[in-house]
Design a protein around this motif. Structure first.
Motif, PDB file in Angstrom:
ATOM      1  N   ILE A 177       1.239   6.665  -6.765  1.00  0.00           N
ATOM      2  CA  ILE A 177       0.292   7.703  -7.073  1.00  0.00           C
ATOM      3  C   ILE A 177       0.907   9.180  -6.921  1.00  0.00           C
TER       4      ILE A 177
ATOM      5  N   LEU B  96       0.739   4.184  -2.733  1.00  0.00           N
ATOM      6  CA  LEU B  96       0.618   5.565  -2.359  1.00  0.00           C
ATOM      7  C   LEU B  96       1.622   6.609  -2.969  1.00  0.00           C
ATOM      8  N   GLY B  97       2.733   5.894  -2.884  1.00  0.00           N
ATOM      9  CA  GLY B  97       3.941   6.465  -3.348  1.00  0.00           C
ATOM     10  C   GLY B  97       3.771   6.591  -4.913  1.00  0.00           C
TER      11      GLY B  97
ATOM     12  N   SER C  39       0.780  -1.240  -0.023  1.00  0.00           N
ATOM     13  CA  SER C  39       0.033   0.019   0.018  1.00  0.00           C
ATOM     14  C   SER C  39       0.826   1.202   0.001  1.00  0.00           C
ATOM     15  N   CYS C  40       2.040   1.185   0.688  1.00  0.00           N
ATOM     16  CA  CYS C  40       3.072   2.284   0.694  1.00  0.00           C
ATOM     17  C   CYS C  40       3.478   2.461  -0.798  1.00  0.00           C
TER      18      CYS C  40
END
Lengths: 142, 192, 137, 485, 87, 496, 106
Positions: free
Chosen positions: B101, B98-99, B94-95
């Motif tokens: 994105i 997000l990164g 998930s990190c």
């Protein structure tokens, strides 16, 4: 560390200059980098250094915790008070213009007081935090 | 210009390596010291990015006070971090998403240091002009902090106050002398 | 493409740092490490803001009569000043919680603690051996 | 002179006042116990007046509270509502007297609470009867459900808890999940919550959706106890018998079928139903329920359970009457509300009387008790005849109209269903007096029935006969109901 | 000139970092961190001159102060096991 | 003087608890600190009512703090939308404070009580500041005030039950991550527009279509707020935090905390980003709608299987938040109005339920599990009665406030041709009857321990008032309904 | 004049750079804590002194000079103290210089 005379004496010597430097940062914040937060932290660090070297009890003797609590609230009260005074003088909250004879001097007074409030709160909170952490004993409460 | 870039690159590399070391290390004292170092390097980075006041604060608050708090707390905590049983795959994924994105969107962000970016055109000039004319204080940051956005600072003072009161309430020492006086409480409850 | 990449590469590093911080928060089970991660995360966000405020060839936003130059954007600086203090407040509160947790549970590993909680919960509800919740003096 | 609007208030408020007063005078037992019958008398006086003015074709309208824009609680008297209101309030008198006898005879606990909730259930039923719009109808429908919960679980034991759970889950579940959206659908489609005598949906809704909407209504009205959602009714038998009487004869199930009829006639309109054939599936479902539950009833040994299944099958008559969507059948359905109420309440009274008098709950234990309690079994006999539909009992009228309606609609199979069901009715109901009078006594149990139980039972059984002769005003009302204006 | 000073500081910083990473004993590391702090203080000062805004000196002072207090705190932690004791 | 008051009402609402909190911490006496707190919350409530009247006249109040005109300085915006959460928060906090009088000294050490009251006021002030502010970054500051104060309040439950600490810790960490994500979002938007003022932001993003940074910034902001509002997958902090907090605190938090964030969510969705319609519509349809539906069911089902009552109610809150976000997700005027109606009603319902449950727990002196409740309905009739009314209201029984919200919600869904959503809502609300009835049943049916309890008026007075509101707003909902419709109209205009 | 000052500064910087780099090399090279303290002292004293001297040449006489002196004094004060405390503690924790055995040096 209590039994280390070099450290103790140098702490005693450094204590006043650090606070002086803190005050300088506090009141010079209009012209250079610095202001309430930084000054608060610097002043607090002086006390923290003292507590580190001489022990937390000595630190509390130097700066009693009830005074600490009062000053901690006082900072916020000063800040809010400036806003309320400006409100009572017929302007919006934190509108410093009405505080002085001219808008600029009003701003100066306002910023000075406000920074003072910030400095008070920050320094006292930092001292309180350090005291609370450092004197926390690990014995399980039962 | 190149030198600025170099300094930047140097600091950023250090920060990255500290962050990676933070992932690796499991010793608490290292973690604390590395965090402190991270803050310090971030403060240097702020200096190179012209944010003197921020660097000042980051050095004193972020590196100084929080490190001391960490150290003070660390004394009572386990010295080693245990290896977790559960997989770290999902959080990592998930990190990364997000990164991803963020990196994707960075193409539409204004280039660093461009004077024409909206951020420098819209409100900031008025602060720079106003600080001289309306307030008469050379340090624009102080004038914005204490006057233009004085309410933010008020809120922030309150945040600090909140944290102080909260910690005081939480870590309140119990008076050992009063331990035996818990009996009358019982009575009150029965009457209630 | 390449020119624009050079213009924004700093952002990328900042984003990477952010995500490392976030990973420490959500990936690690140690409560202290989570707080450390939070600090890293927030500090990286501060970097993002300050990066926005930078102007090439600008100087710090402190007026100086002798120099006639471009000043960097002061607004992000102000915001971040606020955010730093907020961050340290969060850290302090988190640390005090961790201290308390450690003295109550004897551990600051999430797995350990949830196991203990589960046992407590089970004792409480399934077997009726209810914890007496009297006010501890 | 009391205006007709005030009569509505008198009718619906007197049970509420009874409910409010009861806890305050719980120290004086006699006063408390007879508050109910007194309230019943006042209430039914109001109901009579309302009915007479309804017969004079007066338009009665009363808005009580305006909740918000477009939503209000208001009352309006429809012919069907006038009938149901009269039934509910009038039978409440006897049910109240009877419950005093029952509660005393059984030495039940928490009587004050019982009477209070009993009154509030009647209040809710009366509010349903005079409901002026769909929302008011729904609101009091729910109030009725919740107010009867403490009655059903009056014994507060494991059994009661289970029954209460089933009761609540079916009734609340169905009404919330299906009835409410159905009502809101109507609201959205027609723009108001009003009902009208010829239905409001004609032309406002896509014909293809009509059966779906009808299904939402039919299954939403759990109180009408159609086949898949009838389970709550036998379960609720754990309640004290006065409650069962209230549930199965006066308030709850009648509120259900009343709502069903109102929906069929005043929301859909029988013309609309006949035109679109939206209710065709309902006919088959109702017929199925009717037959199936009659057969189940035969195999039930518990007296109250048998009566409960009998109730379900009788309720299906009413639903079926509405679904046939002819004026005759609808009239028959409406009349069946009254006639079945009078008959069934008698039967339940008897069941309760036997329980109080001799602690008998099983039919197989009844053998030979006819001699020691002949009056009670006579009442039962009369009630059963009415339910079966034998003249000169009231039930014959409603069955007659239903048959006519079935013939009108052309569903000849339905007539067959009616016939078969009548035979089944006779079979499972007649077993009880037969056992009592003709079988040999197995054990010696003295049956002592208190007067407070006996008298209302006899009166209601007499009512079934009386109704046969004075059906005219009711019939007038029902024809007004289906009449085209 | 100033840049040369900065570069010298950077090189020194890297070298000291090597010592921090190699470590051996904690005291080595503390010593190295302290020296690193000094170097950074110098570096900040020079950078101030390099970018024509010597206001940075305040930060350098704070940095030195923090460095000192931090070192004392770490040392105290190692000697007494907590920051609160008064040994 | 009056003039100053009226002119400064928007800030006074926030300032009153904020300043009082600074003084309360200095008062060591339990009683006086309570009195001051009550006074302060009462004055806040008064101010918010005055503000409501002011809003009826002016309809949009913009208050420039420090007299700096909005895009430069910080602005306070109060309109017909903002007034709803303001009234909710100030009203509920007043009643919760009254409730706290008796129950607080029982659960919290005498020494820290004044600090707890100070934190209490700070939490309220933070929530109010969150709602009133018109500046994206100022919102973050108040978000932090409220969350830090609430975390500390939750942690104070540790004197009863140590799990409160873990709950508070999780609340803190998740909340801080949420806030930081929000800050990232604000930062990205600031980077491309150069402004922090929300109205200014609205204008300046109108010509930035399909800007990636805009989309990402919006996403981060929404995620951050959704964490605070406990929207479904991000709700994990909520059940524990509510369950292990001290009784009075759980009342305050359950009734108010998420409402402010939900309001912010609505505002970001419909007001700040009103010009990027595609983005909003896609978010509503593909993110918020499914999440809300899952939340409705997940929350309800978790509640059914839960045995700790406070946690049960917390799970039910998750489901109810699902209703509100669902209403927002449908995105028509009627549905947004329904969302606001439910927001208001849920506050009074949950407030009442938590007061009732915690006062039951106060007397049994055990953790409030379903087994420990047995028979309490018979010994505490007043509390039990109020509890039943509030739970009926939650289940949506007619003549209670909960029914009104459900009615409008269903009407809104059906009129936007989504009958299946209406059915889903109703199934979930029927399921909610299961867990509510489970509690009622236990209290009503089971034999309890033989204890004689005299109910204390100091505790049940606020319960009775809130229960009365539950019934009153079931009978006369026009105030709430009209207010909500005006709010919805203000938010999305006459377009839809 | 400026040129002379620049030259002075350059010289100072050169010496300063030299001393800090040597100090750093010493930190790496030397075998134990006690000897490394000498290297650290090189950085703290020599490096700081010369760099600050160099900068003072640049500023003339102003507030900045005062600050520079303050930094210098501060570092002169604190770094020996920390070195001393470090050495002291290292001894207390039984860390020995290379080649010594317990009991020999006390």
């Amino acid at each position: 560390m209590h039994n280390n005379p070099i450290l103790r004496i140098s702490t005693k010597i450094l204590f006043a200059p650090i606070i002086l430097f803190g005050l300088y940062v506090q009141f010079h914040g209009d012209f250079g980098p610095g202001g309430g937060f930084q000054a608060g932290v610097i002043v607090a660090s002086a006390f923290i250094l003292y507590s580190l070297v001489f022990g937390i009890e000595a630190g509390k003797k130097l700066f009693p915790s009830n005074i600490n609590l009062i000053l901690l609230a006082l900072g916020g009260i000063i800040y809010g008070g400036v806003g309320i005074v400006s409100m009572l003088l017929g302007d919006e909250f934190l509108a410093y213009n009405v505080l002085g004879s001219s808008p600029q001097s009003g701003q100066h007074i306002g910023i000075l007081l406000v920074e003072l409030g910030v400095g008070l709160t920050v320094s006292n909170v930092m001292i309180a935090l350090f005291n609370a952490f450092a004197s926390y004993d690990n014995i399980k409460e039962k | 210009m190149i030198s600025e870039l170099l300094i930047n690159a140097f600091l950023v590399t250090i920060m990255l390596s500290i962050a990676i070391a933070l992932i690796k290390t499991r010793t608490v004292i290292f973690t604390v010291i590395l965090t402190s170092a991270y803050s310090l390097v971030a403060a240097l980075m702020f200096i190179t990015l012209d944010a003197v006041d921020v660097a000042f604060t980051e050095a004193s608050v972020g590196a100084g006070i929080s490190t001391i708090l960490f150290l003070a707390a660390m004394a009572y905590l386990p010295k080693k971090e245990e290896e977790s049983i559960s997989s770290e795959f999902v959080p990592a994924l998930s990190c990364i998403i997000l990164g991803g994105i963020l990196i994707w969107c960075s193409y539409d962000l204004p280039e660093i240091g461009q004077f024409t970016a909206p951020i420098h055109q819209h409100i900031a000039p008025e602060y720079i002009k106003g600080s001289k004319e309306d307030i008469g204080i050379p340090n624009i940051v102080t004038s914005v902090l204490a006057s233009y956005r004085g309410y933010d600072t008020f809120g922030e003072t309150i945040v600090v106050f909140t944290a102080g009161v909260a910690v005081l309430a939480l870590l309140q020492k119990k008076d050992p002398a009063k331990k035996n006086k818990s009996q009358p409480k019982q009575k009150i409850r029965k009457n209630a | 493409m390449i020119s624009s990449t050079i213009g924004i590469w700093n952002y990328w590093i900042v984003f990477c740092l952010m995500m490392i911080g976030l990973f420490l928060v959500i990936g690690r089970k140690n409560f202290l490490k989570k707080i450390v991660g939070l600090t890293i995360f927030q500090t990286s966000v501060f970097l993002l803001y300050i990066t926005f405020g930078k102007i090439k060839g600008g100087t710090p936003p402190i007026l100086n009569e002798s120099i006639d130059s471009i000043y960097s954007n002061p607004l992000p600086h102000v915001l971040i000043l606020t955010a730093i203090v907020v961050g340290v407040a969060t850290t302090a509160l988190g640390l005090s919680l961790v201290l308390k947790i450690n003295s109550e549970y004897g551990s600051i590993e999430e797995d350990d603690i949830s196991a203990q909680d589960l046992v407590d919960y089970h004792d409480d509800i399934e077997t009726g051996k209810s914890v007496d919740l009297k006010f501890k003096q | 002179m009391i205006t007709i609007e005030n009569f509505i208030l008198i009718t619906i408020l007197s049970p509420l006042i009874v409910c409010v007063l009861t806890p305050f005078i719980s120290n004086s037992t006699i006063l408390r116990d007879f508050l109910g019958p007194i309230g019943g008398v006042i209430s039914s006086w109001g109901a009579f007046n309302i009915m007479s003015s309804a017969l004079n074709n007066q338009n009665i309208n009363l808005e009580i509270v305006k909740i918000a824009e477009g939503i209000s609680i208001g009352f309006e008297v429809t012919p069907l509502g006038a009938i149901f209101g009269l039934v509910a309030s009038f039978l409440w008198i006897f049910a109240a007297i009877y419950s005093v006898g029952y509660m005393r005879g059984n030495k039940e606990k928490n009587q004050t609470r019982f009477y209070a909730f009993y009154a509030i259930a009647v209040h809710a039923a009366l509010c349903i009867a005079y409901a002026g719009d769909l929302l008011t109808l729904f609101i009091f429908y729910e109030v009725l459900t919740f107010s009867t919960y403490p009655l059903v679980t009056h014994k507060q034991n494991e059994m009661a808890q289970k029954a209460g759970r089933l009761y609540m889950s079916i009734l609340v579940g169905s009404s919330v999940i299906l009835l409410l959206p159905a009502i809101v659908w109507v609201w959205v489609a027609t723009g108001s919550l009003e009902m009208s005598q010829n239905g409001v949906l004609d032309g406002k809704i896509d014909v293809a959706y009509a059966p779906l909407l009808l299904a939402m209504f039919v299954f939403g009205i759990g109180k009408a106890a159609l086949m898949p959602i009838h389970k709550w009714l036998p379960a609720a038998m754990v309640a004290p018998t006065p409650v069962s009487a209230l549930l199965h004869a006066v308030a709850v199930v009648k509120a259900g079928v009343f709502t069903m009829l109102i929906i069929l006639t005043n929301v859909f309109g029988i013309d609309f139903l006949a035109k679109t054939g939206a209710s065709e599936w309902l006919i088959w479902l109702a017929s199925l329920t009717l037959l199936a539950t009659s057969i189940i009833a035969i195999f039930k040994d518990d007296l109250k359970a048998r009566l409960a299944y009998s109730t379900i099958s009788q309720l299906s008559y009413i639903t079926l009457g509405g679904a046939l969507a002819t004026s005759m059948a609808t009239q028959g359905a409406a009349l069946h509300i009254i006639t079945h109420a009078a008959g069934k309440i008698t039967l339940f009274f008897v069941a309760g009387a036997l329980y109080v008098g001799a602690k008998i709950t099983k039919i197989s234990d009844l053998n030979g008790h006819g001699k020691s309690a002949s009056l009670i079994f006579l009442a039962f006999f009369i009630g059963s005849l009415s339910i079966i539909g034998v003249p000169p009992m009231a039930g014959s009228w409603s069955k007659f109209f239903l048959m006519l309606g079935a013939a009108d609609s052309g569903y000849l199979v339905v007539i067959g269903v009616f016939c078969v069901s009548t035979i089944l009715n006779a079979f499972y109901l007649m077993e009880i007096p037969a056992r009592a009078f003709f079988f040999k006594k197995e054990r010696e149990v003295s049956v002592k029935i208190p007067k407070l139980i006996l008298i209302p039972t006899l009166i209601t059984s007499f009512l079934t006969i009386l109704l046969f002769f004075c059906i005219e005003p009711f019939q007038n009302l029902t024809s007004m109901m289906v009449g085209k204006i | 000139m100033f840049l040369a000073g900065l570069i010298a500081c950077a090189i020194t910083g890297i070298l000291i970092l090597v010592r921090i990473v190699l470590g051996k004993t904690t005291f080595d590391r503390i010593l190295a961190v302290n020296s690193l702090g000094t170097v950074i203080v110098i570096g900040i000062s020079i950078h101030g001159f390099y970018s024509n805004r010597p206001e940075f000196l305040d930060i350098a002072i704070v940095y030195a102060l923090i460095n000192f207090i931090g070192t004392v705190a770490v040392l105290k932690l190692f000697s007494t096991g907590s920051l609160g004791g008064d040994k | 003087m009056i003039d100053i008051l009226t002119k400064n009402l928007p800030i006074l609402v926030v300032l009153c608890p904020l300043i009082t909190s600074l003084f309360v911490v200095l008062i060591p006496n339990i009683f006086f600190s309570w009195i001051l707190t009550t006074l302060s919350t009462f004055i806040t409530f008064l101010f918010s009512i005055l503000l409501y009247q002011e809003i009826q006249i002016q309809s949009h109040i913009s208050y420039a703090l420090g007299k700096w005109m909005p895009p430069i300085g910080i602005e306070y915006i109060i309109d017909k939308v903002a007034i709803i959460p303001i009234i909710i928060i100030s009203g509920i906090s007043f009643f919760a404070t009254i409730f706290a009088y008796k129950i607080m000294p029982e659960e919290i050490e005498k020494k820290s009580i004044s600090k707890v009251y100070s934190l209490w006021l700070l939490a309220i002030a933070g929530l109010l500041g969150l709602v009133t502010t018109g500046d994206a970054f100022n919102l973050f500051v108040f978000l932090e005030i409220s969350s830090l104060a609430s975390v500390a309040l939750v942690a104070m439950g540790a004197q009863k039950d140590k799990q409160a600490l873990v709950a508070a810790y999780n609340y803190l960490i998740i909340g801080a991550v949420g806030a930081t994500l929000y800050v990232i979002g604000v930062g990205l938007l600031y980077g491309i527009t150069g402004t922090l003022n929300m109205e200014d932001l609205t204008n300046r993003i109108s010509d930035l279509n399909n800007n990636k940074a805009l989309i990402a910034g919006f996403g981060f902001m929404i995620i951050g707020i959704m964490v605070k509002a406990a929207v479904f997958p991000l709700h994990i902090w909520l059940p524990r935090a509510y369950a292990y907090a001290p009784s009075a605190v759980s009342v305050l938090l359950a009734a108010t905390a998420t409402k402010a964030s939900l309001y912010i969510l609505a505002r970001i969705l419909f007001s700040v980003f009103e010009n990027s319609e595609d983005l909003i519509n896609n978010t509503l349809l593909y993110v918020i709608l499914p999440l809300s539906i899952i939340a409705m069911f997940a929350g309800t089902i978790m509640a059914i299987y839960e045995k700790d009552i406070k946690r049960l109610l917390a799970h039910s809150s998750v489901a109810q938040i699902g209703y509100i976000t669902l209403a927002f997700a449908i995105g028509t005027k009627a549905s947004i109005a329904a969302g606001f109606i439910h927001m208001f009603n849920h506050a009074i319902i949950k407030g009442g339920l938590f007061i009732a449950i915690t006062s039951l727990g106060f007397f049994i002196q055990k953790r409030i599990t379903i087994n420990n409740l047995s028979g309490l309905g018979r010994v505490m009739p007043i509390t039990f009665f109020c509890f039943v009314i509030c739970s009926l209201s939650l289940a949506g029984l007619p003549l209670t406030a909960g029914f009104i919200s459900k009615l409008y919600l269903i009407k809104a869904t059906i009129s936007s041709d989504a009958i299946w959503i209406a059915i889903l809502i109703l199934i979930s609300s029927a399921l909610s009857v299961v867990y509510l009835w489970k509690m009622v049943e236990v209290m009503w049916m089971r034999e309890g321990r033989k204890i004689v309890i005299k109910e204390n008026p100091a505790i049940y007075i606020s319960l009775i008032i809130i229960t009365f509101f539950n019934i009153y707003f079931g009978f006369d909902a026009s105030l709430v309904v009209n207010g909500s419709f005006e709010a919805a109209e203000k938010l999305i205009g006459d377009l839809k | 004049m400026e040129l002379i000052l620049d030259i002075f500064t350059s010289i100072c910087f050169f010496i300063g750079s030299l001393s800090i780099i040597i100090g750093a090399c010493g930190l790496i090279k030397l075998p134990d804590v006690f000897s490394r303290i000498h290297a650290a002292g090189m950085i703290d004293t020599g490096g700081t002194a010369f760099f600050i001297l160099g900068m003072i040449f640049q500023t003339g006489w102003s507030l900045i000079t005062v600050k520079l002196i303050l930094i210098g004094v501060f570092i002169f004060f604190t770094s020996p103290v920390t070195s001393h405390v470090t050495a002291n503690l290292a001894r207390q924790k039984n860390i020995l210089p290379v080649g010594k055995k317990i009991g020999k040096i006390l």
